[in-house]
Design a protein around this motif. Structure first.
Motif, PDB file in Angstrom:
ATOM      1  N   ASN A   1      30.505  29.907  34.499  1.00  0.00           N
ATOM      2  CA  ASN A   1      31.406  30.748  33.710  1.00  0.00           C
ATOM      3  C   ASN A   1      31.753  30.046  32.408  1.00  0.00           C
ATOM      4  OD1 ASN A   1      33.333  32.448  32.642  1.00  0.00           O
ATOM      5  ND2 ASN A   1      34.417  32.746  34.577  1.00  0.00           N
TER       6      ASN A   1
ATOM      7  N   THR B   1      38.533  25.817  26.516  1.00  0.00           N
ATOM      8  CA  THR B   1      39.179  27.122  26.676  1.00  0.00           C
ATOM      9  C   THR B   1      40.638  26.920  27.065  1.00  0.00           C
ATOM     10  OG1 THR B   1      37.101  28.126  27.400  1.00  0.00           O
ATOM     11  CG2 THR B   1      39.119  29.314  27.916  1.00  0.00           C
TER      12      THR B   1
ATOM     13  N   THR C   1      43.961  28.487  28.651  1.00  0.00           N
ATOM     14  CA  THR C   1      44.590  29.545  29.452  1.00  0.00           C
ATOM     15  C   THR C   1      45.832  28.962  30.103  1.00  0.00           C
ATOM     16  OG1 THR C   1      43.502  29.051  31.575  1.00  0.00           O
ATOM     17  CG2 THR C   1      42.265  30.412  29.994  1.00  0.00           C
TER      18      THR C   1
ATOM     19  N   GLU D   1      33.361  30.931  29.998  1.00  0.00           N
ATOM     20  CA  GLU D   1      34.721  31.200  29.533  1.00  0.00           C
ATOM     21  C   GLU D   1      35.708  30.168  30.067  1.00  0.00           C
ATOM     22  OE1 GLU D   1      35.788  35.166  30.511  1.00  0.00           O
ATOM     23  OE2 GLU D   1      34.297  36.085  29.192  1.00  0.00           O
ATOM     24  N   HIS D   2      35.263  29.335  31.010  1.00  0.00           N
ATOM     25  CA  HIS D   2      36.115  28.299  31.568  1.00  0.00           C
ATOM     26  C   HIS D   2      35.614  26.915  31.177  1.00  0.00           C
ATOM     27  CE1 HIS D   2      37.471  31.329  34.862  1.00  0.00           C
ATOM     28  NE2 HIS D   2      38.328  31.288  33.861  1.00  0.00           N
TER      29      HIS D   2
END
Length: 508
Positions: free
Chosen positions: A424, A431, A433, A426-427
């Motif tokens: 992934n 990143t 979050t 996006e991780h």
């Protein structure tokens, strides 16, 4: 071969300090630091029939993760307070409060004041925190990286190769044992000096040795700073370190480089001629007493301490996981070999190493460098959006494990799974979050996170590719971390062994 750290840098000595006369000083000093925090439940201050501030502070020194876990399990998203040696600290554990604290105005919840009080670097190096140029280094770091990210990443990569060969450089087939954290520190010092002072000073062995000594002294003094009242701190600076003499010598070594920066412009010179952009801008922007050579040297050294400690600890944490996970190590080597054979060693190829990225992120998620983050000091009475009242001068922080080990975001969150994030993109490490706060969040988000991530990934990938690495003799499992207060440091005494990578022989 690296030398054994001086006795003052032993965890045993630090703990001994806490059992001597320091508690007496703290007992009287903490009375001046007490605010009305009765609205917040207290965690960690009970031990058998004893229940008071000092019991809590002593417990926090040796088991901060356990106390923070106890508070979260008991109160959930409700803030609570814990006792540290010099003060009460109000701890938050939920995303809403975290985001509000991260984005609070400096005149309400001050990051700068909290760091000044916690780290003690400014006090140890006698840096004038009230100077109008005090925040100049952070501003220059942010703008310099933004303007020259690709060029800087290439230079850092070049210096990493030189540092690795300089420190490791083992041409034999024999295994060589090295102290893991100390060796990584040496490599990181030379690498970051390329960014801050440029070539050739970054490869001057005396300069790098002085920087390493000053970093080590500052690390131990930052611990002592949290244990003693501010008026006693200069005594400990003189007692446990040679900071004054080392800074005097560092000033002399830096002088010619500063003079060379005086007339430089912002453009890069011809290829292969390293120019000291960052230092040149610092020299030209510094005014008044901050422009004096010794003051400039101490400010630069103080800033490098803050920047360089995180990558050293983060890399060593991951290294300990690597040498105790041989199957994962082989999968990482396969990924690196495949990408490098196709694309070579460059910024773009390192960015494609998803397993390397996942391994480093997972190690940082499990270990981190601190159980607490987002330290702030209330500069006036503050009411948060839900009505939570923070009186002037109170300290607040955010507990990080509830975010990084959130069972709703991660399956088996307490288990180290090296390739948890590899599928992934996006991780990735960079990143941001609410489940990944390693580089911060909000106003004080780390401006150098992309450079730092590239440095860690390149160094990790290159070591895996170029060397065989194994756990030191006598160890069969990952060396335990050293926990002191909220700080989480990779094992200080563990060794790893390495040799040049041996060719594999096809037996078929």
């Amino acid at each position: 071969m690296l030398q054994t750290p001086p006795m003052w840098h032993s965890p045993r000595v630090i703990l001994l300090l806490t059992s001597g006369f320091i508690p007496v000083l703290v007992f009287f000093y903490k009375r001046r630091r007490t605010q009305n925090l009765d609205d917040f439940p207290t965690v960690g201050c009970s031990f058998g029939c004893f229940n008071n501030f000092y019991v809590g502070a002593s417990r926090f020194l040796v088991d901060a993760p356990g106390i923070l876990k106890e508070g979260y399990e008991k109160y959930g998203n409700r803030p609570f307070k814990v006792a540290t040696m010099l003060r009460w600290t109000v701890v938050f554990s939920d995303p809403q409060h975290m985001m509000e604290i991260a984005n609070a105005a400096e005149e309400d919840l001050s990051f700068r004041e909290a760091m000044k009080d916690i780290m003690g670097v400014d006090d140890a190096l006698k840096i004038n925190v009230d100077s109008p140029d005090h925040d100049l280094l952070a501003e220059l770091l942010k703008s310099h990286i933004a303007r020259n990210a690709t060029k800087i990443s290439g230079e850092v990569q070049d210096e990493l190769l030189a540092s690795l060969e300089n420190v490791l450089g083992n041409e034999s087939d024999d295994w060589t044992s090295i102290p893991a954290l100390g060796t990584v520190n040496r490599i990181m010092v030379q690498t970051w000096q390329r960014f801050f002072v440029g070539y050739p000073l970054c490869r001057n062995s005396e300069w790098c040795s002085l920087v390493a000594k000053i970093h080590k002294d500052a690390a131990i003094l930052s611990v002592i700073r949290r244990l003693v009242p501010s008026w006693t701190f200069p005594f400990f600076v003189r007692m446990v370190s040679n900071l004054e003499a080392n800074i005097d010598r560092a000033t002399m070594l830096l002088g010619p480089t500063v003079e060379a920066c005086m007339g430089e412009v912002d453009e890069y010179p011809a290829p292969n001629q390293q120019k000291v952009d960052f230092l040149a801008r610092l020299v030209r922007r510094s005014t008044g007493e901050d422009g004096l050579l010794r003051n400039l040297t101490t400010r630069l050294l103080g800033f490098t301490i803050a920047v360089a400690s995180t990558p050293s600890n983060t890399f060593t944490h991951a290294l300990y996981h690597l040498v105790t996970n041989p199957e994962a190590a082989q999968a990482l080597r396969d990924e690196v070999d495949s990408i490098v054979q196709r694309d070579g060693w460059n910024i773009q190829s390192v960015a494609k190493m998803n397993k390397i990225d996942s391994f480093l992120r997972e190690s940082a998620r499990i270990n981190g460098v601190s159980s607490l983050g987002f330290f702030r000091q209330a500069m006036r009475d503050v009411s948060l959006s839900d009505g939570t009242f923070l009186p002037k001068d109170c300290f607040v922080a955010v507990s990080l494990p509830p975010f990084h080990r959130d069972s709703t975001a991660h399956e088996a969150p307490d288990e180290f799974r090296p390739f948890r994030f590899s599928d992934n993109p996006e991780h990735s490490m960079t990143t941001i979050t609410t489940q990944w706060l390693f580089f911060g969040y909000g106003k004080h988000l780390c401006p150098g996170r992309f450079l730092l991530a590239h440095q860690l990934k390149f160094m990790f990938a290159y070591m895996i590719s170029a060397y065989d690495i194994r756990i030191g003799d006598g160890c069969t499992s990952r060396p335990p971390n050293f926990v002191f207060g909220e700080g989480i440091v990779p094992n200080l005494s563990a060794h790893v062994s390495y040799r040049r990578r041996q060719p594999t022989h096809d037996t078929h």
